[in-house]
Design an enzyme around this catalytic site. Structure first.
Site, mmCIF file in Angstrom:
data_model
loop_
_atom_site.group_PDB
_atom_site.id
_atom_site.type_symbol
_atom_site.label_atom_id
_atom_site.label_comp_id
_atom_site.label_asym_id
_atom_site.label_seq_id
_atom_site.Cartn_x
_atom_site.Cartn_y
_atom_site.Cartn_z
ATOM 1 N N LYS A 202 -63.706 -33.053 -50.999
ATOM 2 C CA LYS A 202 -63.177 -33.957 -49.981
ATOM 3 C C LYS A 202 -61.797 -34.431 -50.402
ATOM 4 O O LYS A 202 -61.574 -34.774 -51.567
ATOM 5 C CB LYS A 202 -64.133 -35.149 -49.839
ATOM 6 C CG LYS A 202 -63.916 -35.965 -48.596
ATOM 7 C CD LYS A 202 -65.047 -36.956 -48.456
ATOM 8 C CE LYS A 202 -64.888 -37.796 -47.214
ATOM 9 N NZ LYS A 202 -65.986 -38.753 -47.077
ATOM 10 N N HIS B 103 -65.941 -39.238 -55.751
ATOM 11 C CA HIS B 103 -65.453 -40.399 -55.007
ATOM 12 C C HIS B 103 -64.098 -40.827 -55.546
ATOM 13 O O HIS B 103 -63.934 -40.975 -56.757
ATOM 14 C CB HIS B 103 -66.425 -41.582 -55.141
ATOM 15 C CG HIS B 103 -67.729 -41.368 -54.444
ATOM 16 N ND1 HIS B 103 -68.857 -42.090 -54.768
ATOM 17 C CD2 HIS B 103 -68.093 -40.528 -53.448
ATOM 18 C CE1 HIS B 103 -69.849 -41.699 -53.994
ATOM 19 N NE2 HIS B 103 -69.420 -40.756 -53.190
ATOM 20 N N ARG C 38 -78.385 -35.610 -52.244
ATOM 21 C CA ARG C 38 -77.244 -36.056 -53.057
ATOM 22 C C ARG C 38 -77.426 -37.521 -53.468
ATOM 23 O O ARG C 38 -77.271 -37.886 -54.629
ATOM 24 C CB ARG C 38 -75.967 -35.853 -52.235
ATOM 25 C CG ARG C 38 -74.682 -36.267 -52.891
ATOM 26 C CD ARG C 38 -73.532 -35.863 -51.961
ATOM 27 N NE ARG C 38 -72.391 -36.734 -52.059
ATOM 28 C CZ ARG C 38 -71.389 -36.557 -52.901
ATOM 29 N NH1 ARG C 38 -71.376 -35.529 -53.713
ATOM 30 N NH2 ARG C 38 -70.385 -37.404 -52.923
ATOM 31 N N TYR D 121 -74.630 -46.941 -54.497
ATOM 32 C CA TYR D 121 -75.829 -46.400 -55.129
ATOM 33 C C TYR D 121 -76.466 -47.402 -56.086
ATOM 34 O O TYR D 121 -77.644 -47.293 -56.399
ATOM 35 C CB TYR D 121 -75.489 -45.108 -55.887
ATOM 36 C CG TYR D 121 -75.019 -44.009 -54.974
ATOM 37 C CD1 TYR D 121 -75.929 -43.171 -54.352
ATOM 38 C CD2 TYR D 121 -73.669 -43.816 -54.719
ATOM 39 C CE1 TYR D 121 -75.507 -42.167 -53.502
ATOM 40 C CE2 TYR D 121 -73.229 -42.812 -53.873
ATOM 41 C CZ TYR D 121 -74.157 -41.989 -53.265
ATOM 42 O OH TYR D 121 -73.734 -41.011 -52.418
ATOM 43 N N HIS E 10 -77.554 -34.878 -47.471
ATOM 44 C CA HIS E 10 -76.968 -36.068 -48.100
ATOM 45 C C HIS E 10 -78.036 -36.909 -48.806
ATOM 46 O O HIS E 10 -77.756 -37.529 -49.828
ATOM 47 C CB HIS E 10 -76.200 -36.920 -47.085
ATOM 48 C CG HIS E 10 -75.471 -38.043 -47.749
ATOM 49 N ND1 HIS E 10 -74.332 -37.846 -48.490
ATOM 50 C CD2 HIS E 10 -75.751 -39.371 -47.833
ATOM 51 C CE1 HIS E 10 -73.934 -39.005 -48.990
ATOM 52 N NE2 HIS E 10 -74.771 -39.942 -48.607
ATOM 53 N N ARG F 167 -71.414 -32.013 -52.102
ATOM 54 C CA ARG F 167 -71.650 -32.236 -50.677
ATOM 55 C C ARG F 167 -72.047 -30.892 -50.079
ATOM 56 O O ARG F 167 -71.705 -29.833 -50.601
ATOM 57 C CB ARG F 167 -70.374 -32.740 -50.008
ATOM 58 C CG ARG F 167 -69.896 -34.086 -50.508
ATOM 59 C CD ARG F 167 -68.508 -34.418 -49.931
ATOM 60 N NE ARG F 167 -68.056 -35.712 -50.385
ATOM 61 C CZ ARG F 167 -67.325 -35.927 -51.469
ATOM 62 N NH1 ARG F 167 -66.940 -34.904 -52.230
ATOM 63 N NH2 ARG F 167 -66.963 -37.148 -51.811
#
Length: 144
Positions: free
Chosen positions: A28, A117, A94, A126, A91, A3
């Protein structure tokens, strides 16, 4: 596949130039993960870092760290210059790379790990645009 907030937080010591990998220490949710990079990028980053052994990986020409907002601004300005509508964001880079990897056959569980994630349902977003990949995978297994 980091990110933008992770990118600007990278330190020189987070990059393994020999293994072509980056340690994301402040992902994250406070999670760490290792993200592979190409050997070409590893060599370019080694040259960019020069003799620095620690500290921020990316520095401005004034020797300051980049902010997330500044990277977003650069993407916006380049997008406008190139006439991209809508403008490209960090983003989108990514997301595009994740989609490319899925098209190339990377398993969704592996992609989940690379993206950082915690929930696989976030990663499955995706895969929605890849019906052709699913059909090709089916045809490899089923001979008719």
């Amino acid at each position: 596949m980091v990110r933008v907030s992770e990118l600007v937080s990278l330190e020189v010591q987070d990059v393994s130039f020999e293994k072509a990998a980056v340690l994301v220490r402040f992902g994250k949710g406070g999670k760490q993960r290792v993200v592979p990079i190409s050997h070409t990028l590893a060599a370019d980053l080694k040259q960019y870092a020069q003799d620095r052994r620690q500290g921020p990986l990316f520095l401005s020409s004034w020797g300051r760290e980049y902010s997330t907002r500044y990277i977003q601004k650069i993407c916006k300005e380049v997008s406008e210059y190139c006439g991209f509508i809508p403008p490209i964001t960090p983003h989108i880079f990514r997301h595009s790379h994740a989609t490319y990897l899925l098209n190339a056959g990377v398993e969704i569980a592996h992609l989940q790990m690379l993206l950082g994630h915690s929930d696989i349902s976030t990663t499955t977003i995706y895969a929605r645009s890849l019906p052709g990949v699913a059909i090709a995978a089916y045809r490899k297994v089923v001979d008719y």
